[in-house]
Write a protein that holds these residues in place. Structure first.
Motif, PDB file in Angstrom:
ATOM      1  N   MET A   1      -8.389  29.074  89.377  1.00  0.00           N
ATOM      2  CA  MET A   1      -7.058  29.570  89.026  1.00  0.00           C
ATOM      3  C   MET A   1      -7.209  31.064  88.540  1.00  0.00           C
ATOM      4  SD  MET A   1      -4.353  28.352  86.151  1.00  0.00           S
ATOM      5  CE  MET A   1      -5.461  28.291  84.549  1.00  0.00           C
ATOM      6  N   VAL A   2      -6.377  31.763  88.930  1.00  0.00           N
ATOM      7  CA  VAL A   2      -6.105  33.253  88.864  1.00  0.00           C
ATOM      8  C   VAL A   2      -5.052  33.615  88.328  1.00  0.00           C
ATOM      9  CG1 VAL A   2      -6.435  35.665  89.887  1.00  0.00           C
ATOM     10  CG2 VAL A   2      -7.713  33.563  90.899  1.00  0.00           C
ATOM     11  N   ILE A   3      -5.119  34.332  87.186  1.00  0.00           N
ATOM     12  CA  ILE A   3      -3.873  34.917  86.276  1.00  0.00           C
ATOM     13  C   ILE A   3      -4.057  36.497  86.223  1.00  0.00           C
ATOM     14  CG2 ILE A   3      -2.437  34.848  84.355  1.00  0.00           C
ATOM     15  CD1 ILE A   3      -4.011  32.115  83.749  1.00  0.00           C
ATOM     16  N   LEU A   4      -3.121  37.148  87.020  1.00  0.00           N
ATOM     17  CA  LEU A   4      -3.081  38.676  86.956  1.00  0.00           C
ATOM     18  C   LEU A   4      -1.880  38.761  86.291  1.00  0.00           C
ATOM     19  CD1 LEU A   4      -4.255  39.671  90.568  1.00  0.00           C
ATOM     20  CD2 LEU A   4      -5.412  39.482  88.373  1.00  0.00           C
ATOM     21  N   GLY A   5      -1.969  39.842  85.487  1.00  0.00           N
ATOM     22  CA  GLY A   5      -0.716  40.319  84.601  1.00  0.00           C
ATOM     23  C   GLY A   5      -0.756  42.042  84.889  1.00  0.00           C
ATOM     24  N   MET A   6       0.756  42.483  84.455  1.00  0.00           N
ATOM     25  CA  MET A   6       0.638  44.100  84.487  1.00  0.00           C
ATOM     26  C   MET A   6       1.792  44.345  83.657  1.00  0.00           C
ATOM     27  SD  MET A   6       2.018  45.919  87.992  1.00  0.00           S
ATOM     28  CE  MET A   6       3.388  44.777  88.387  1.00  0.00           C
ATOM     29  N   LYS A   7       1.570  45.421  83.069  1.00  0.00           N
ATOM     30  CA  LYS A   7       2.185  46.139  82.059  1.00  0.00           C
ATOM     31  C   LYS A   7       2.782  47.371  82.620  1.00  0.00           C
ATOM     32  CE  LYS A   7       1.993  48.070  77.511  1.00  0.00           C
ATOM     33  NZ  LYS A   7       1.284  48.121  76.212  1.00  0.00           N
ATOM     34  N   VAL A   8       4.254  47.561  82.612  1.00  0.00           N
ATOM     35  CA  VAL A   8       4.912  48.843  83.312  1.00  0.00           C
ATOM     36  C   VAL A   8       5.670  49.368  82.356  1.00  0.00           C
ATOM     37  CG1 VAL A   8       6.129  49.553  85.290  1.00  0.00           C
ATOM     38  CG2 VAL A   8       4.814  47.342  85.625  1.00  0.00           C
ATOM     39  N   SER A   9       5.314  50.744  82.136  1.00  0.00           N
ATOM     40  CA  SER A   9       6.259  51.608  81.331  1.00  0.00           C
ATOM     41  C   SER A   9       6.960  52.639  82.305  1.00  0.00           C
ATOM     42  CB  SER A   9       5.437  52.382  80.277  1.00  0.00           C
ATOM     43  OG  SER A   9       4.627  51.464  79.591  1.00  0.00           O
ATOM     44  N   PHE A  10       8.393  52.660  81.829  1.00  0.00           N
ATOM     45  CA  PHE A  10       9.226  53.439  82.649  1.00  0.00           C
ATOM     46  C   PHE A  10      10.231  54.230  81.833  1.00  0.00           C
ATOM     47  CE2 PHE A  10      10.226  49.139  83.166  1.00  0.00           C
ATOM     48  CZ  PHE A  10      11.462  49.179  82.510  1.00  0.00           C
ATOM     49  N   LEU A  11      10.883  55.206  82.192  1.00  0.00           N
ATOM     50  CA  LEU A  11      12.036  55.779  81.985  1.00  0.00           C
ATOM     51  C   LEU A  11      13.086  55.300  82.550  1.00  0.00           C
ATOM     52  CD1 LEU A  11      12.998  58.331  80.263  1.00  0.00           C
ATOM     53  CD2 LEU A  11      12.593  59.811  82.412  1.00  0.00           C
ATOM     54  N   ILE A  12      14.203  55.089  81.737  1.00  0.00           N
ATOM     55  CA  ILE A  12      15.628  54.799  82.423  1.00  0.00           C
ATOM     56  C   ILE A  12      16.484  55.804  82.263  1.00  0.00           C
ATOM     57  CG2 ILE A  12      17.448  53.006  82.024  1.00  0.00           C
ATOM     58  CD1 ILE A  12      15.570  51.391  80.345  1.00  0.00           C
TER      59      ILE A  12
ATOM     60  N   ASN B   1      13.692  49.309  70.569  1.00  0.00           N
ATOM     61  CA  ASN B   1      14.824  50.299  70.277  1.00  0.00           C
ATOM     62  C   ASN B   1      14.516  51.646  70.560  1.00  0.00           C
ATOM     63  OD1 ASN B   1      15.767  48.137  68.665  1.00  0.00           O
ATOM     64  ND2 ASN B   1      14.135  48.208  67.275  1.00  0.00           N
ATOM     65  N   THR B   2      14.068  51.862  71.601  1.00  0.00           N
ATOM     66  CA  THR B   2      13.957  53.199  72.374  1.00  0.00           C
ATOM     67  C   THR B   2      15.203  53.179  73.536  1.00  0.00           C
ATOM     68  OG1 THR B   2      11.582  53.334  72.000  1.00  0.00           O
ATOM     69  CG2 THR B   2      12.499  55.098  73.487  1.00  0.00           C
ATOM     70  N   LEU B   3      15.930  54.205  73.413  1.00  0.00           N
ATOM     71  CA  LEU B   3      17.240  54.131  74.313  1.00  0.00           C
ATOM     72  C   LEU B   3      16.729  54.342  75.915  1.00  0.00           C
ATOM     73  CD1 LEU B   3      19.743  56.176  72.485  1.00  0.00           C
ATOM     74  CD2 LEU B   3      19.503  53.884  72.396  1.00  0.00           C
ATOM     75  N   ASN B   4      15.874  55.110  76.084  1.00  0.00           N
ATOM     76  CA  ASN B   4      15.648  55.520  77.551  1.00  0.00           C
ATOM     77  C   ASN B   4      14.139  55.125  77.983  1.00  0.00           C
ATOM     78  OD1 ASN B   4      14.260  57.443  76.225  1.00  0.00           O
ATOM     79  ND2 ASN B   4      15.044  59.237  77.377  1.00  0.00           N
ATOM     80  N   GLN B   5      13.594  54.150  77.423  1.00  0.00           N
ATOM     81  CA  GLN B   5      12.340  53.850  77.707  1.00  0.00           C
ATOM     82  C   GLN B   5      12.106  52.230  77.873  1.00  0.00           C
ATOM     83  OE1 GLN B   5       9.194  55.035  75.212  1.00  0.00           O
ATOM     84  NE2 GLN B   5       7.643  54.351  76.637  1.00  0.00           N
ATOM     85  N   GLY B   6      11.608  51.502  78.929  1.00  0.00           N
ATOM     86  CA  GLY B   6      11.263  50.261  79.020  1.00  0.00           C
ATOM     87  C   GLY B   6       9.856  49.977  79.228  1.00  0.00           C
ATOM     88  N   VAL B   7       9.504  48.786  78.677  1.00  0.00           N
ATOM     89  CA  VAL B   7       8.220  48.264  79.054  1.00  0.00           C
ATOM     90  C   VAL B   7       8.281  46.830  79.521  1.00  0.00           C
ATOM     91  CG1 VAL B   7       5.751  47.679  78.029  1.00  0.00           C
ATOM     92  CG2 VAL B   7       7.144  49.829  77.374  1.00  0.00           C
ATOM     93  N   LEU B   8       7.985  46.572  80.548  1.00  0.00           N
ATOM     94  CA  LEU B   8       7.935  45.076  81.035  1.00  0.00           C
ATOM     95  C   LEU B   8       6.440  44.610  81.187  1.00  0.00           C
ATOM     96  CD1 LEU B   8      10.897  45.447  83.634  1.00  0.00           C
ATOM     97  CD2 LEU B   8      11.051  44.398  81.611  1.00  0.00           C
ATOM     98  N   GLY B   9       6.319  43.345  80.939  1.00  0.00           N
ATOM     99  CA  GLY B   9       4.962  42.645  81.206  1.00  0.00           C
ATOM    100  C   GLY B   9       5.513  41.663  82.166  1.00  0.00           C
ATOM    101  N   ILE B  10       4.562  41.472  83.168  1.00  0.00           N
ATOM    102  CA  ILE B  10       4.722  40.494  84.388  1.00  0.00           C
ATOM    103  C   ILE B  10       3.221  40.017  84.610  1.00  0.00           C
ATOM    104  CG2 ILE B  10       5.123  40.861  87.091  1.00  0.00           C
ATOM    105  CD1 ILE B  10       6.495  43.780  86.201  1.00  0.00           C
ATOM    106  N   ALA B  11       3.461  38.499  84.959  1.00  0.00           N
ATOM    107  CA  ALA B  11       2.504  37.694  85.130  1.00  0.00           C
ATOM    108  C   ALA B  11       2.640  37.137  86.527  1.00  0.00           C
ATOM    109  CB  ALA B  11       1.768  36.918  84.189  1.00  0.00           C
TER     110      ALA B  11
END
Length: 93
Positions: free
Chosen positions: A1-12, A47-57
């Protein structure tokens, strides 16, 4: 079994309130989950208006398939047009 994750930070772009931010994030999360069947959630900058951070697995028995899926998810987020990606962190569990 393989589990890969990614954390993506971006400006909205054009996010002037938390409501604007949540609309963009919910749209990205819903489209991505439905299209690729990955686990995805907001994991930071709540609580930051124009920044987002998503976790994906992704979970699979094939590492290459997991990597390809994460690459497609990243391309989908980049092609959204409402965000600009700042950083990407990948991790294997």
């Amino acid at each position: 079994m393989v589990i890969l994750g990614m954390k993506v930070s971006f400006l909205i772009y054009n996010s002037y309130s938390l409501k604007d931010k949540r609309n963009v994030l919910k749209s990205i999360i819903k489209k991505t989950h439905n299209k690729f069947n990955v686990s995805i959630s907001e994991v930071g900058a709540h609580n930051t208006l124009n920044q987002g951070v998503l976790g994906i697995a992704v979970v699979s028995n094939n590492r290459k398939l997991c990597q390809q899926t994460l690459d497609l998810v990243l391309k989908e987020i980049e092609d959204n047009g409402e965000v600009e990606i700042h950083s990407i962190e990948r991790e294997e569990l």
